[in-house]
Design an enzyme around this catalytic site. Structure first.
Site, PDB file in Angstrom:
ATOM      1  CE  LYS A  17      43.225  42.728  45.191  1.00 61.58           C
ATOM      2  NZ  LYS A  17      44.276  43.111  46.008  1.00 61.58           N
ATOM      3  CD  GLN A  70      39.937  45.159  46.873  1.00 55.33           C
ATOM      4  OE1 GLN A  70      39.617  44.411  47.348  1.00 55.33           O
ATOM      5  NE2 GLN A  70      41.449  45.463  46.833  1.00 55.33           N
ATOM      6  CG  ASP A  90      46.986  43.986  40.097  1.00 55.66           C
ATOM      7  OD1 ASP A  90      45.764  43.191  39.987  1.00 55.66           O
ATOM      8  OD2 ASP A  90      47.197  45.182  40.457  1.00 55.66           O
TER       9      ASP A  90
END
Ligand code: MRU
Length: 366
Positions: free
Chosen positions: A254, A202, A243
């Site tokens: 992550k 990402q 998150d």
């Protein structure tokens, strides 16, 4: 933020007034495609396959997914089924649960005949609210970058970030990137070390892409390089997204975030986590209680990229027959986090710190 110079959001209502436009993030940076979600199944698939990803954007997509479902069947049973179905697509980002609970609470008291319209309206509100929240995170985080810049006398402030907590992960601005964009726009020289973020890259595919689009100076680095740059004095500040933050201040983000936090701790580099209120899970006590998503082994065994003929394809990077494990997130203990950058201000990464910014949550729990 801008895409090819045009102000863009990551999710929008199409001109037909009911289907939902997204950017297919699985194809970036090589292809910019904007498919439309036309059913709740489309929304679920987009979340699971990571066409849309990043905690805030997952939440807003789920809200629109409920609206798409309500167009077809707005009964109580359908609403409950939809909330359960969308909620199981990705387990770690708590924004998904938060958005679905919000939609359920908004719609259940209403007559089925008006639920679809109300769901679209609420989803649009959540999208707008996310933009404003991320903007405020940027304004608050800007003070950290400004302070460092003042001490560096015109030298660029070097910020390291992991994964993509940028505008592509939200509706606009991003969380971790918002202070960076605000600093850049204010004329403060800033340079970003972008972790590639294996296995799905990402950082390489998304964060580097959006920084490039906005003209922010950056260098892509292998995931293993961050500790080295910290030891060399080349990192002034780490800012990552999250998150889920638990009530005690532990941070799920992550996979690989924990290792960066350890290196930052050892080298005395400030390590901040940027987050909106919707990422705080007041009902979960500590990080070890967070469900960690385990994704397919192909994400580790293969790499995606653009072939010389322009086609986006994936290649095997290990021997045929090798197996892999793929936990998508890890937990960074609160003790390794310097502070939280939120829309309400900056606080220590602790229960008391969170409660100082969100006192209403203390009284709600009492
Ligand atoms: O698996 P992803 O790409 O959805 O993971 C995204 C992250 O870990 C982000 O850092 C996090 O969602 C914060 S986004 C503002």
């Amino acid at each position: 933020m801008k895409l090819d110079g045009v102000p863009s959001r990551t999710i929008w209502l199409e001109p037909d007034g009911w289907s939902v436009g997204i950017i297919d993030q699985t194809l970036l940076p090589h292809k910019l495609e904007r498919p439309s979600l036309k059913s709740v199944e489309d929304a679920a698939r987009a979340i699971k396959s990571m066409q849309v990803r990043g905690a805030p954007l997952i939440g807003v997509t789920a809200a629109y997914g409920v609206a798409l479902a309500m167009r077809v069947d707005a009964s109580d049973a359908s609403l409950d089924r939809t909330v359960a179905f969308l909620g199981e697509q990705r387990p770690t980002a708590v924004n998904l649960r938060w958005a679905l609970e919000d939609l359920r609470a908004t719609l259940m008291p209403l007559a089925p005949g008006v639920r679809a319209v109300a769901a679209y309206a609420r989803a649009a509100e959540l999208a707008d609210e996310d933009i404003e929240t991320c903007r405020k995170i940027g304004v608050n985080g800007l003070s950290l970058i400004r302070d460092i810049a003042a001490k560096k006398g015109g030298q660029p402030v070097n910020v390291l970030t992991h994964c993509n907590a940028g505008w592509l992960a939200c509706v606009d601005w991003g969380t971790a990137t918002s202070p960076i964009y605000h600093a850049h726009d204010a004329g403060i020289p800033v340079h970003v070390w972008v972790d590639e973020t294996r296995p799905r890259n990402q950082g390489a595919a998304l964060t580097a892409f959006e920084l490039l689009q906005h003209g922010v100076s950056h260098s892509l680095i292998a995931d293993n390089a961050g500790g080295h740059f910290m030891q060399q004095g080349d990192v002034d500040l780490v800012i990552v997204g999250t998150d889920r933050v638990t009530a005690n201040g532990d941070v799920a983000n992550k996979i690989g975030t924990y290792l960066k936090a350890l290196a930052a701790h050892d080298t005395h580099v400030p390590f901040y986590v940027a987050l909106p209120f919707s990422t705080i899970d007041w009902r979960t006590e500590k990080g070890s209680d967070i469900p960690i998503e385990e994704r397919g082994e192909d994400e580790v065994l293969r790499m995606q990229g653009r072939l010389p003929n322009g086609e986006v394809s994936s290649v095997l990077i290990s021997a045929e027959g090798t197996h892999a494990r793929n936990p998508a997130f890890d937990v960074t203990p609160a003790r390794l986090v310097t502070g939280f950058i939120t829309e309400r201000g900056i606080c220590p990464a602790s229960r008391e710190g969170l409660q100082s910014l969100y006192p209403e949550k203390v009284s709600a729990a009492a």
